[in-house]
Design an enzyme around this catalytic site. Structure first.
Site, PDB file in Angstrom:
ATOM      1  N   HIS A 123       0.821  -1.305   0.035  1.00 60.58           N
ATOM      2  CA  HIS A 123      -0.035  -0.239  -0.028  1.00 60.58           C
ATOM      3  C   HIS A 123       0.790   1.366   0.097  1.00 60.58           C
ATOM      4  O   HIS A 123       0.129   2.146  -0.189  1.00 60.58           O
ATOM      5  CB  HIS A 123      -0.989   0.065   1.285  1.00 60.58           C
ATOM      6  N   PRO A 169      -8.293  -8.070  -7.528  1.00 55.18           N
ATOM      7  CA  PRO A 169      -9.176  -6.801  -8.142  1.00 55.18           C
ATOM      8  C   PRO A 169      -9.179  -5.609  -7.954  1.00 55.18           C
ATOM      9  O   PRO A 169      -9.527  -4.623  -8.605  1.00 55.18           O
ATOM     10  CB  PRO A 169     -10.645  -7.505  -7.579  1.00 55.18           C
ATOM     11  N   HIS A 226      -3.359  -2.953   8.010  1.00 58.89           N
ATOM     12  CA  HIS A 226      -4.596  -3.266   7.041  1.00 58.89           C
ATOM     13  C   HIS A 226      -5.277  -2.054   6.353  1.00 58.89           C
ATOM     14  O   HIS A 226      -5.411  -1.080   7.299  1.00 58.89           O
ATOM     15  CB  HIS A 226      -5.680  -4.207   7.622  1.00 58.89           C
TER      16      HIS A 226
END
Length: 114
Positions: A15, A43, A107
């Site tokens: 990220h 995705p 996360h």
């Protein structure tokens, strides 16, 4: 020192990018083996254009496991809807919501405040 959290290491790879928004290419980045461990194209994925310091700072006083909002906005790129692993990308500047575990980001929850 506490073990530099393995999930934080993964979070950084998945990220955080030091590339500028202008230079960032979703298709080449998302086809990196880090993103295709099972040979499948992921995705969707959001990248934060920043060095690691300001992102880690979001979790500075977060003990245990908790979702936290950033106090600053970050330039973001979202890569999505791969057709044969060719991605569309969209850019925005916004707050981010991340899950912290013992002071480390682990996360990416969503774009915007938690």
């Amino acid at each position: 020192k506490p073990k530099e959290d393995k999930e934080w290491e993964k979070f950084k790879v998945k990220h955080i990018t030091s590339q500028s928004v202008a230079d960032f290419n979703c298709t080449s980045t998302m086809n990196n083996p880090d993103f295709t461990p099972d040979g499948q194209c992921k995705p969707i994925n959001t990248f934060i254009h920043s060095n690691t310091g300001p992102v880690k700072e979001i979790c500075r006083r977060a003990s245990g496991r908790v979702n936290k909002s950033s106090t600053q906005q970050f330039p973001l790129t979202t890569c999505k809807n791969p057709k044969r692993c060719k991605y569309s990308q969209s850019n925005e500047t916004n707050y981010i919501c991340i899950t912290c575990r013992d002071n480390y980001p682990v996360h990416f929850v969503k774009i915007g405040k938690c």
